[in-house]
Scaffold this motif. Structure first.
Motif, mmCIF file in Angstrom:
data_model
loop_
_atom_site.group_PDB
_atom_site.id
_atom_site.type_symbol
_atom_site.label_atom_id
_atom_site.label_comp_id
_atom_site.label_asym_id
_atom_site.label_seq_id
_atom_site.Cartn_x
_atom_site.Cartn_y
_atom_site.Cartn_z
ATOM 1 N N TRP A 34 -9.707 -2.707 -8.630
ATOM 2 C CA TRP A 34 -10.463 -1.759 -7.809
ATOM 3 C C TRP A 34 -11.708 -2.399 -7.206
ATOM 4 O O TRP A 34 -12.137 -2.035 -6.107
ATOM 5 C CB TRP A 34 -10.837 -0.522 -8.620
ATOM 6 C CG TRP A 34 -9.744 0.498 -8.591
ATOM 7 C CD1 TRP A 34 -8.941 0.873 -9.614
ATOM 8 C CD2 TRP A 34 -9.322 1.240 -7.447
ATOM 9 N NE1 TRP A 34 -8.027 1.806 -9.185
ATOM 10 C CE2 TRP A 34 -8.247 2.048 -7.866
ATOM 11 C CE3 TRP A 34 -9.737 1.295 -6.122
ATOM 12 C CZ2 TRP A 34 -7.583 2.916 -6.997
ATOM 13 C CZ3 TRP A 34 -9.078 2.157 -5.243
ATOM 14 C CH2 TRP A 34 -8.023 2.940 -5.689
ATOM 15 N N ALA A 74 -10.398 -4.053 -4.263
ATOM 16 C CA ALA A 74 -10.002 -3.057 -3.272
ATOM 17 C C ALA A 74 -11.207 -2.540 -2.487
ATOM 18 O O ALA A 74 -11.167 -2.437 -1.257
ATOM 19 C CB ALA A 74 -9.284 -1.898 -3.961
ATOM 20 N N TRP A 75 -12.295 -2.226 -3.189
ATOM 21 C CA TRP A 75 -13.492 -1.732 -2.508
ATOM 22 C C TRP A 75 -14.088 -2.797 -1.586
ATOM 23 O O TRP A 75 -14.461 -2.516 -0.442
ATOM 24 C CB TRP A 75 -14.537 -1.281 -3.528
ATOM 25 C CG TRP A 75 -14.293 0.110 -4.057
ATOM 26 C CD1 TRP A 75 -13.846 0.455 -5.297
ATOM 27 C CD2 TRP A 75 -14.465 1.332 -3.337
ATOM 28 N NE1 TRP A 75 -13.732 1.820 -5.402
ATOM 29 C CE2 TRP A 75 -14.107 2.389 -4.215
ATOM 30 C CE3 TRP A 75 -14.887 1.652 -2.052
ATOM 31 C CZ2 TRP A 75 -14.160 3.723 -3.848
ATOM 32 C CZ3 TRP A 75 -14.941 2.993 -1.672
ATOM 33 C CH2 TRP A 75 -14.584 4.006 -2.561
ATOM 34 N N VAL A 95 -2.136 4.205 -6.090
ATOM 35 C CA VAL A 95 -3.355 4.261 -5.282
ATOM 36 C C VAL A 95 -3.415 5.610 -4.570
ATOM 37 O O VAL A 95 -2.374 6.211 -4.277
ATOM 38 C CB VAL A 95 -3.412 3.114 -4.243
ATOM 39 C CG1 VAL A 95 -3.402 1.763 -4.930
ATOM 40 C CG2 VAL A 95 -2.257 3.215 -3.252
ATOM 41 N N LEU A 125 -3.771 -3.935 -9.235
ATOM 42 C CA LEU A 125 -3.602 -2.495 -9.441
ATOM 43 C C LEU A 125 -2.202 -2.182 -9.967
ATOM 44 O O LEU A 125 -2.014 -1.207 -10.704
ATOM 45 C CB LEU A 125 -3.866 -1.745 -8.131
ATOM 46 C CG LEU A 125 -5.320 -1.782 -7.634
ATOM 47 C CD1 LEU A 125 -5.447 -1.074 -6.299
ATOM 48 C CD2 LEU A 125 -6.251 -1.148 -8.662
ATOM 49 N N ALA A 183 -6.133 -7.408 -4.679
ATOM 50 C CA ALA A 183 -6.324 -6.092 -5.291
ATOM 51 C C ALA A 183 -5.006 -5.431 -5.684
ATOM 52 O O ALA A 183 -4.868 -4.908 -6.801
ATOM 53 C CB ALA A 183 -7.091 -5.183 -4.329
ATOM 54 N N PHE A 184 -4.025 -5.434 -4.792
ATOM 55 C CA PHE A 184 -2.809 -4.667 -5.021
ATOM 56 C C PHE A 184 -1.970 -5.167 -6.198
ATOM 57 O O PHE A 184 -1.487 -4.358 -6.992
ATOM 58 C CB PHE A 184 -1.980 -4.596 -3.738
ATOM 59 C CG PHE A 184 -2.692 -3.857 -2.634
ATOM 60 C CD1 PHE A 184 -3.484 -2.762 -2.906
ATOM 61 C CD2 PHE A 184 -2.583 -4.270 -1.320
ATOM 62 C CE1 PHE A 184 -4.151 -2.081 -1.903
ATOM 63 C CE2 PHE A 184 -3.239 -3.603 -0.304
ATOM 64 C CZ PHE A 184 -4.034 -2.508 -0.591
ATOM 65 N N LEU A 201 -7.796 -7.709 -0.417
ATOM 66 C CA LEU A 201 -6.765 -6.683 -0.577
ATOM 67 C C LEU A 201 -5.485 -7.273 -1.165
ATOM 68 O O LEU A 201 -4.812 -6.619 -1.980
ATOM 69 C CB LEU A 201 -6.472 -6.021 0.771
ATOM 70 C CG LEU A 201 -7.600 -5.160 1.349
ATOM 71 C CD1 LEU A 201 -7.248 -4.675 2.746
ATOM 72 C CD2 LEU A 201 -7.893 -3.978 0.438
ATOM 73 N N LEU A 209 0.824 -1.209 0.000
ATOM 74 C CA LEU A 209 0.000 0.000 0.000
ATOM 75 C C LEU A 209 0.858 1.259 0.000
ATOM 76 O O LEU A 209 0.626 2.193 -0.787
ATOM 77 C CB LEU A 209 -0.910 -0.031 1.230
ATOM 78 C CG LEU A 209 -2.014 1.010 1.321
ATOM 79 C CD1 LEU A 209 -2.958 0.880 0.132
ATOM 80 C CD2 LEU A 209 -2.783 0.828 2.616
ATOM 81 N N LEU A 241 -6.952 5.701 0.487
ATOM 82 C CA LEU A 241 -6.950 4.251 0.655
ATOM 83 C C LEU A 241 -5.943 3.841 1.729
ATOM 84 O O LEU A 241 -6.211 2.946 2.536
ATOM 85 C CB LEU A 241 -6.622 3.570 -0.673
ATOM 86 C CG LEU A 241 -6.752 2.046 -0.720
ATOM 87 C CD1 LEU A 241 -8.190 1.620 -0.424
ATOM 88 C CD2 LEU A 241 -6.302 1.495 -2.063
#
Length: 206
Positions: free
Chosen positions: A172, A175-176, A104, A154, A150-151, A147, A95, A108
């Motif tokens: 995304w 992520a949400w 990002v 992304l 997600a990363f 998560l 992150l 976030l």
């Protein structure tokens, strides 16, 4: 029955072989922790493919240590702490680096790190009251997995072409969902902590 439905206080949760340290699952979790700085260096130096490879190995080992812990009856209290710690470190490192690279947004980072800071403060209160760390809720585990998916997606979204576009949309979405589940588990943790703390209050004699 979920973790929050178990009878008794958090400190009384029985874990088979709970005091064991030298187990195969714990060794795998320790290796995952050692992979965090390797992953960080690769990501900071834009070696994205190698970093994704390390993340895939970490994800596979996360699944493997859980399977081995159950099949070999080697669940332990140390393992319950090591496993989520490795997950959170991978999430935090990814992150922060992605935020530094403008992949990002800052909000976030605040949403995820803020939740962990809040629960860390609650954990300190519980430990001060001699209440052990509460069991990991399945919702929080689902949020963590979301998560962790997600990363990397992304990161792949930075590539041009259809692969990058698809990775961005799916990334995304994860992520949400991850942030939502992460906070939902956090609220459940706060409620369980409040229940455990209320149990320590002396009975009021009418």
């Amino acid at each position: 029955m979920t973790d929050l439905d178990r009878p008794g206080s958090a400190g009384e949760t029985a874990v088979p072989g709970g005091s064991r340290i030298a187990t195969i699952p714990n060794a795998i979790s320790a290796v995952r922790l050692l992979l965090v700085p390797v992953f960080t260096v690769l990501l900071l130096n834009d070696h994205d493919l190698w970093a994704l490879g390390v993340l895939m190995v970490s994800g596979a080992s996360d699944w493997l240590d859980g399977v081995l812990a159950r099949s070999l009856n080697q669940q332990s209290r140390l393992g319950e702490l090591l496993d989520p710690s490795a997950d959170r470190l991978f999430i935090l490192v990814t992150l922060i680096v992605l935020a530094l690279r403008d992949v990002v947004p800052v909000w976030l980072v605040v949403a995820i790190v803020g939740r962990d800071v809040l629960l860390s403060l609650v954990l300190l209160v519980l430990l001060a009251a001699r209440i052990g760390p509460l069991p990991v809720h399945f919702v929080g585990k689902a949020g963590t997995f979301a998560l962790l998916y997600a990363f990397p997606l992304l990161l792949l979204a930075q590539w041009s072409g259809p692969l990058g576009l698809l990775s961005g949309v799916v990334g995304w979405a994860f992520a949400w969902w991850g942030v939502g589940l992460y906070w939902l588990a956090g609220v459940a943790y706060l409620r369980q902590a409040a229940v455990e703390l209320r149990r320590l209050r002396p009975a009021v004699v009418a």
